[in-house]
Structure formats: structure tokens, C-alpha cells
Design an enzyme around this catalytic site. Structure first.
Site, PDB file in Angstrom:
ATOM      1  N   GLY A   1      12.552 -33.606  18.272  1.00 21.08           N
ATOM      2  CA  GLY A   1      13.030 -33.944  16.935  1.00 21.08           C
ATOM      3  C   GLY A   1      14.381 -33.315  16.635  1.00 21.08           C
TER       4      GLY A   1
ATOM      5  CG  ASP B   1      18.922 -38.633  14.212  1.00 22.18           C
ATOM      6  OD1 ASP B   1      18.805 -38.015  13.138  1.00 22.18           O
ATOM      7  OD2 ASP B   1      17.963 -39.106  14.854  1.00 22.18           O
TER       8      ASP B   1
ATOM      9  CE1 TYR C   1      11.037 -43.292   9.318  1.00 20.51           C
ATOM     10  CE2 TYR C   1      10.760 -45.544  10.125  1.00 20.51           C
ATOM     11  CZ  TYR C   1      11.574 -44.535   9.638  1.00 20.51           C
ATOM     12  OH  TYR C   1      12.911 -44.769   9.459  1.00 20.51           O
TER      13      TYR C   1
END
Ligand code: ADP
Ligand code: MG
Length: 373
Positions: free
Chosen positions: A116, A164, A216
Site C-alpha cells: 500500500g 499515487d 471498495y
């Protein structure tokens, strides 16, 4: 050159002979605050960490080598290996009209994989920066990030937001990055932990994010329903008043998103004043909201947050999507040993998996290394 950059250059020489034409590297990241806000058009506040993946590249050859896997792959077709990340980047660049001629690349890194901390964005960002420079394209950082996201979404096949890749390409040393996930505007926010004698500690609970996919997707769908019920496009546009018109699960999920967006905006104010006490309170509040309203925490993540709180950390929260994975804490430097020992003990007593702790420094985003001499 950084150690990882030297390793990549060295691997290139050993595998391909000759000097690489250039070396680039890009970092992993943690998210300080702003969780499950990205797909609601909201705000996130990641910072790059001092763990990177480096790539050494040259024209011709068509091979990809990873020193960490000790594997060589043809640039060629998708094969569900690590090589799909650099392949996907070359593909996305080609799709966007940047013609990528044959190249060879050697990778080496020290971002923990699959924890992660976004080693995937690091390898993508390093590849994109290197290939852009190798073939002489002048591509802005934001555009490179979008190409990397496209590689991950459409080539590798992992649904992920822009955070990210933005963090890996746009972060600056000693700073966090505020990203508006709707406009894709981003700006650096000072994160001067050193002056405040604070350490950024990460606890990897090593719990597989097993329920992550269904959890999710379920959270995303609920947010969409809540937005629809309010007659707005995204929960970004909801405010506290609007919450009165919701109930049940939609209310709880929306309450997290609305309050979390507000916390990110408050957080950047506190960082501007180096007010880490208040910043820490926002981290604890974020965790409570993720635990109680968004329901994505785990016993392990809660144990880390509670135990570290008892040992005097300024703030702590789960980071990433939850359902396992990592948590972070801002810890007075003199107390890092005490905190990690206490947490390790609490995990052992609860018969959880043994956690892994890291201490990171807010680091620079992707960079081209000085030419090897
Ligand atoms: P995370 O991004 O959280 O680390 P992901 O599953 O998204 O986890 O990405 C991890 C994958 O990225 C690895 O399985 C591997 O395919 C690729 N990867 C990460 N680090 C390296 C590396 N040093 N060399 C080659 N591939 C890497
Ligand atoms: Mg990833």
C-alpha cells in the site's frame, strides 16, 4: 546518484553491457489525510517517501530487467508480471501520440511491494520520466501522471485514482501535495516534520487487503447513490446541511466524505502554521470517521491507532483504502522506539500478525539522476 539509482545503472551494465543513456527514479507515497475522497471529486494530501524505484534506460534491445526479481522480460506483450507496469507506460505514451522506439531498461528499488506504499506508481513514474527524456518528449508532470494512471487502469487493469501517480511525480522534498481530484490541480504544502522533531512512522499490519475489492466497490456505489439522492454530481458538492436529507448507510458514508474533505482543507491550514497538535487531532478524527462512518478499519489498524495514542503520538490514522494495509502516526522523535515496541506488544497480545514498522522522510518526487560519469 542515490543508492537505488546506482543499483539500476549497475544492473543495466551487467545485463545489457555499456552505459545507460539516463537514469531516473520515483518514490512511493503515503496519504496523510483525505481518504476515500478521491472518487468523490474531493481532496487528498499525500507525501512522497524516501523509498524509490530507479530505472536505467537506453535505446534499442527491447528488454526489461528487474534486479529485485532478477528477471528479464521482452518489452513485447502483456504477461501479468511486474513488466506490465513499464510496458503499460510505454503503451499509454504511444496511445497519446508519443512514439516510443525500442528501448531497454533495468529497474532496482526499495519501495516495499504490495504494502500500500504504491510501488506500482513508483515504477510507472520512473519509467514515464525516463522514456519521455530518452525520446526527447517535453511532457509536463501532470500529463505524465495521467499517462501512468492510464497504464495502471487500462493496461495492468487495476482501478485506481490519480493520487499515487500525482504524488510520485509532483511531490517535493519536505512537503506534502494537496490534490484536488476534480480539477486535478495540485500544490505543495510545507511538511516540516524535522523542525518539530516529529517522525513519520508507518505500521504495515500485513493483513491482506482481502475484502478490499468488494468493500471498495460497495463504498463507491453507496457514495454515488447518496450523491444521486442529493441531486448532485459528486459528494464533493455536499455540505453538512445536506446530510439531514440522507439516512442509513448513505448518511454514514456521505458524512465521512463531507467531513474528510473539510479536514483536508483544515489540515493544510495547520501545516502552514506548523501546528502539528491540531494536524494530529485531524488525523485521529479522520481515523474515527473511517472506522465508524465509513467502516473500512480493522482491529489491527485500530489497535495501532489506540496504542500509539496512549503513548503520546500527535496523530495517527489508517492510510490507504483500509480493510488491512498500513496506518501512520506522527511521533515525537524521542518516542519512536517506545511507540513501535508498545504497538508490537499490543499486536502480539491480540495474536495479530507481527507488524512491520517504517520511518519515512517526506521526499522528492520523480527525478532524472545526474548522468553517470
Ligand atoms: P503497491 O502499489 O501498494 O506496492 P501493487 O500491487 O499496486 O502494490 O504493486 C506492486 C507491484 O509493482 C509488484 O507486484 C510488481 O509487479 C511491481 N513492482 C514494485 N516494485 C518493483 C520493483 N522494484 N521491480 C519490479 N517491479 C516492481
Ligand atoms: Mg499500487
Amino acid at each position: 546518484m542515490r543508492e537505488t539509482e546506482q543499483k539500476a545503472a549497475c544492473a543495466y551494465r551487467e545485463q545489457f553491457g555499456g552505459e545507460p543513456e539516463l537514469v531516473a527514479s520515483a518514490p512511493g507515497r503515503i496519504n496523510l489525510i483525505g481518504e476515500h475522497t478521491d472518487y468523490n471529486g474531493g481532496f487528498v494530501l499525500p507525501c512522497a517517501i524516501d523509498r524509490r524505484i530507479a530505472v536505467a534506460v537506453g535505446k534499442g534491445g527491447g528488454k526489461l530487467y528487474s534486479a529485485d526479481f532478477d528477471e528479464t522480460h521482452e518489452v513485447g506483450e502483456k504477461d501479468d508480471s511486474w513488466a506490465d507496469y513499464p510496458r503499460g507506460v510505454a503503451w499509454a505514451m504511444g496511445e497519446a501520440g508519443y512514439e516510443i522506439e525500442p528501448f531497454r531498461a533495468a529497474f532496482a528499488g526499495d519501495v516495499p511491494l504490495g504494502s500500500g506504499l504504491s510501488s506500482s506508481a513508483a515504477i510507472e513514474a520512473a519509467t514515464a520520466l525516463a522514456l519521455g527524456a530518452l525520446f526527447g518528449f517535453d511532457i509536463g508532470r501532470k500529463d505524465l501522471a495521467v499517462l501512468c494512471q492510464r497504464a495502471e487502469n487500462d493496461y495492468v487493469g487495476v482501478a485506481s485514482g490519480i493520487m499515487d501517480q500525482y504524488a510520485s511525480l509532483l511531490c517535493e522534498a519536505g512537503a506534502a501535495l494537496l490534490v484536488d481530484c476534480r480539477s486535478l490541480e495540485a500544490r505543495s504544502v510545507p511538511l516540516d516534520l524535522a523542525s518539530a522533531n516529529l517522525a513519520l512512522v508507518v505500521c504495515d499490519t500485513r493483513v491482506e487487503r482481502g475484502l478490499a475489492d468488494t468493500g471498495y466497490n460497495d463504498r463507491r456505489a453507496t457514495c454515488e447513490r447518496a450523491a444521486q439522492a442529493l441531486g448532485i454530481e459528486e459528494l464533493r458538492d455536499a455540505n453538512e446541511e445536506d446530510l439531514h436529507r440522507l439516512s442509513g448507510e448513505e448518511l454514514r458514508r456521505a458524512r465521512h466524505v463531507v467531513s474528510e474533505n473539510a479536514r483536508v482543507l483544515e489540515a493544510i491550514e495547520t501545516l502552514g502554521n506548523s501546528d502539528f497538535d491540531e494536524f494530529g487531532r485531524l488525523m485521529f478524527a479522520s481515523h474515527a470517521s473511517l472506522r465508524d462512518d465509513y467502516e473500512v478499519s480493522t482491529h489491527e489498524l485500530d489497535t495501532f491507532v489506540e496504542t500509539s495514542k496512549q503513548h503520546g503520538v500527535r496523530g495517527a490514522r489508517l492510510t490507504g483504502a483500509g480493510f488491512g494495509g498500513c496506518a501512520i502516526a506522527l511521533v515525537p522523535e524521542a518516542q519512536t522506539d517506545e511507540v513501535t515496541k508498545a504497538c508490537a506488544q499490543a499486536f502480539a497480545e491480540a495474536t495479530f500478525q507481527e507488524p512491520v514498522f517504517y520511518e519515512f522522510v517526506p521526499a522528492a518526487g520523480a527525478e532524472l539522476a545526474e548522468q553517470p560519469s
